[in-house]
Design an enzyme around this catalytic site. Structure first.
Site, PDB file in Angstrom:
ATOM      1  CD  GLU B  75      41.016  35.775  35.466  1.00 37.88           C
ATOM      2  OE1 GLU B  75      40.858  35.431  34.272  1.00 37.88           O
ATOM      3  OE2 GLU B  75      42.008  35.440  36.127  1.00 37.88           O
ATOM      4  CG  HIS B 126      47.728  42.908  43.369  1.00 40.86           C
ATOM      5  ND1 HIS B 126      46.994  42.511  44.470  1.00 40.86           N
ATOM      6  CD2 HIS B 126      48.975  42.383  43.532  1.00 40.86           C
ATOM      7  CE1 HIS B 126      47.774  41.773  45.256  1.00 40.86           C
ATOM      8  NE2 HIS B 126      48.974  41.693  44.721  1.00 40.86           N
TER       9      HIS B 126
END
Lengths: 278, 333
Positions: B75, B126
């Site tokens: 990420e 999420h």
């Protein structure tokens, strides 16, 4: 095409002037990082004079080359080279690190000055350079992206995330120049946290990697030419350098990673660098 | 300051005539909105970190494979790559779970996206407790704090599928970094077709003058339930939606403090540094009134179905109503 004798001489002359500017700038600021950029001056001058397609005229054009100083703390030399290219005013160099200066202690993106990206936190630069290279390819631009890194920075995990993705995407328009001087802030890199053989590591990650003497402008130029010819994978040039190169008391020691010379030390540095001391 | 805060009209709200409103996850709405954005604008590029099925960026990938890049499970590198792509004139949407996009990658978001003000839109799914069964490692309850503290970062927490589509449009049209917080769980559709989300503007969904419940994201539907319960107890609550947390609608918050005299905030997030804190800063600085903050109070979550978790941690409509009533007593004293 190999460097002509005149081109090599010119690069060495500029590298010497850049070294003089580095010690003047860090002295004027009263703080900063002289050792790293003194060591990088030869390969950086080769890149900026002979390869990087960046000038006052094209600094805002889309398909120019781009440059990211991954080891952002070495920016004194970067700014001095941008001044050599007429992108930064020479007077501004002595305002380095002062309040209100465009020449921040670590680079801040300023396209007018030719500063393509903000860096300073080690590990972040190569990802950005890979993104630029990916974007250039997506836009069908001929531009190349150059990024610097260092042996110390290679301890950051994000470097290897970027190395993985750049190879996966086959970014032949990306070249990283790794300043390998075996010195980091706390001491010798081999003792602090040995990154071992970076050429082997980059090769294993799918890059075209070579190791050169970072002070040999002819060898650096050849490596940069080979990188241009490698179109299907990114290139890494591991440049072996001596930190503090050209200033005897700064060479090969971590003591001058982030310390400014005093008046006396400046005078000695400039004398050793062949500058007329005023 | 606006003298009169407008209440949303019938057409800006979803019709209630068909009984229980349709439930759609905001992440699903994101996938569809991103696809449409990509159809309209060639400069849109999308990145994901091996979660494109879950974040719904796979919908964009199928239609525009040349403008989609999977960064793998990395990420931090994705955020740096996004910044680099933005340097080449692209508007980059980078998605992952909120935990990883804002937690693991926070430093590159600060250094490579916010400092140079790159055109990167972090749309993370999420978020919050409603991740459910995956438990505390994946229930991101600190992302609003981590993003709103960053200079130049805009923060949007849409409440339903309609507002999510608006958030995606707004993110595209707003220069510089934007964070859009999305949910896994399906939630009621609240807004109607004519609803428009504006940067820095909230909206009154239901008016009342006894107290104000300010909410965002999945808590907006709970706030509306709470207002119904309170009405049965003869308490008329104003419910305001503050999807845009940064910049926040100072005028609407001050107007609500003046009009209602007490404000309860509700968020699916830590109350420390989160949405309630953002509202409290406005109240403290401009018009102090009694406040209470509903959310996670210095606690991680746990595994369980989303609706059970919302009840367990007191984030459901009935719990909000009780907290509102207690707050009312402070107002009167």
């Amino acid at each position: 095409m190999a460097l002509t004798r005149e081109e090599a001489t010119q690069i060495r002359k500029v590298a010497l002037e850049v070294r003089q500017d580095i010690v003047r700038m860090v002295h004027a600021a009263g703080c900063g990082h002289p050792g790293g950029p003194l060591g990088m001056a030869d390969f950086m001058s080769t890149l900026f004079l002979q390869h990087l397609n960046l000038s006052r005229d094209n600094r805002l054009s889309e398909d120019r080359d781009r440059f990211v100083l991954g080891n952002g703390h070495t920016c004194a030399g970067y700014y001095a080279l941008l001044a050599q290219k007429g992108l930064i005013q020479r007077e501004e160099l002595l305002r380095f690190r002062k309040l209100g200066s465009q020449l921040q202690g670590h680079p801040h993106r300023n396209l007018e000055l030719g500063i393509d990206f903000s860096t300073g936190s080690l590990g972040t630069g190569l990802s950005v350079a890979a993104g630029m290279a990916l974007g250039a390819r997506l836009n069908s631009w001929d531009s190349r992206v150059y990024c610097t890194s260092s042996d110390g920075e290679s301890q950051e995990g994000q470097i290897w995330e970027a190395a993985t993705s750049a190879a996966h995407w086959g970014l032949g328009n990306l070249t990283v120049l790794v300043d390998f001087n075996n010195i980091q802030i706390d001491g010798p890199m081999r003792e602090i946290m040995d990154v071992r053989d970076l050429e082997a590591k980059y090769n294993a990650f799918g890059w075209h990697a070579v190791t050169v003497d970072g002070h040999d402008v002819i060898a650096v130029d050849q490596a940069l030419c080979a990188a241009k010819e490698t179109t299907d994978q990114p290139s890494a040039i591991i440049a072996i350098t001596t930190i503090g190169k050209g200033v005897s008391y700064m060479e090969d020691t971590s003591a001058w990673h982030g310390v400014a010379p005093n008046d006396e030390q400046l005078a000695q540095a400039l004398e050793e660098l062949g500058a007329a001391v005023s | 300051m606006n003298s009169r805060a407008p209440v949303l009209t019938m057409h800006q709200l979803a019709p209630l005539s068909n009984g229980a409103n349709q439930n759609i996850a905001t992440r699903a709405a994101y996938g569809q909105a991103l696809l449409e954005l990509g159809n309209q604008h060639q400069d849109v590029v999308v990145l994901d970190a091996d979660l494109s099925g879950s974040t719904k960026t796979a919908v964009f990938r199928k239609a525009h494979p040349d403008r989609f890049f999977n960064c793998g499970v990395a990420e931090s590198n994705m955020m740096g790559t996004a910044a680099g792509l933005a340097c080449t004139g692209r508007k980059v949407f980078a998605s992952s779970f909120a935990m990883f996009a804002t937690g693991k990658a926070w430093e590159p978001v600060r250094q490579s996206i916010c400092i140079p003000q790159m055109d990167v839109k972090i749309c993370a799914s999420h978020a919050g407790l409603t991740v459910g069964e995956d438990g505390k490692s994946h229930q991101m309850l600190e992302d609003i704090t981590l993003m709103r503290v960053l200079p130049h970062m805009k923060v949007i927490v849409p409440a339903d599928s309609v507002e999510t589509a608006e958030a995606v449009r707004l993110a595209y049209e707003t220069p510089g970094p934007v964070y859009v917080r999305l949910s896994r769980a399906s939630t009621p559709v609240i807004f109607g077709d004519e609803y428009k989300l504006e940067l820095g503007r909230g909206a009154i969904l239901r008016d009342g003058s006894d107290l104000c419940i300010a909410a965002c994201g999945v808590e907006l539907a709970e706030a509306l339930i709470a207002a119904d319960i309170l009405a049965n107890r003869n308490i008329e609550a104003r419910v305001i939606n503050l999807a845009c947390i940064d910049p926040i609608d100072v005028d609407l918050i001050v107007n609500s403090a003046e009009h209602c005299g007490a404000i309860l905030t509700a968020e699916e997030h830590q109350i420390r540094g989160g949405f309630g804190d953002a509202v409290a800063q406005v109240v403290v600085r401009h018009h102090p009134v009694p406040m209470d903050l509903v959310g996670m109070d210095d606690s991680f979550g746990q595994s369980g179905p989303a609706s059970d978790l919302i009840r367990h941690y007191g984030l459901d409509g009935p719990s909000l109503a009780d907290r509102a009533e207690t707050l009312m007593q402070r107002k009167e004293s």
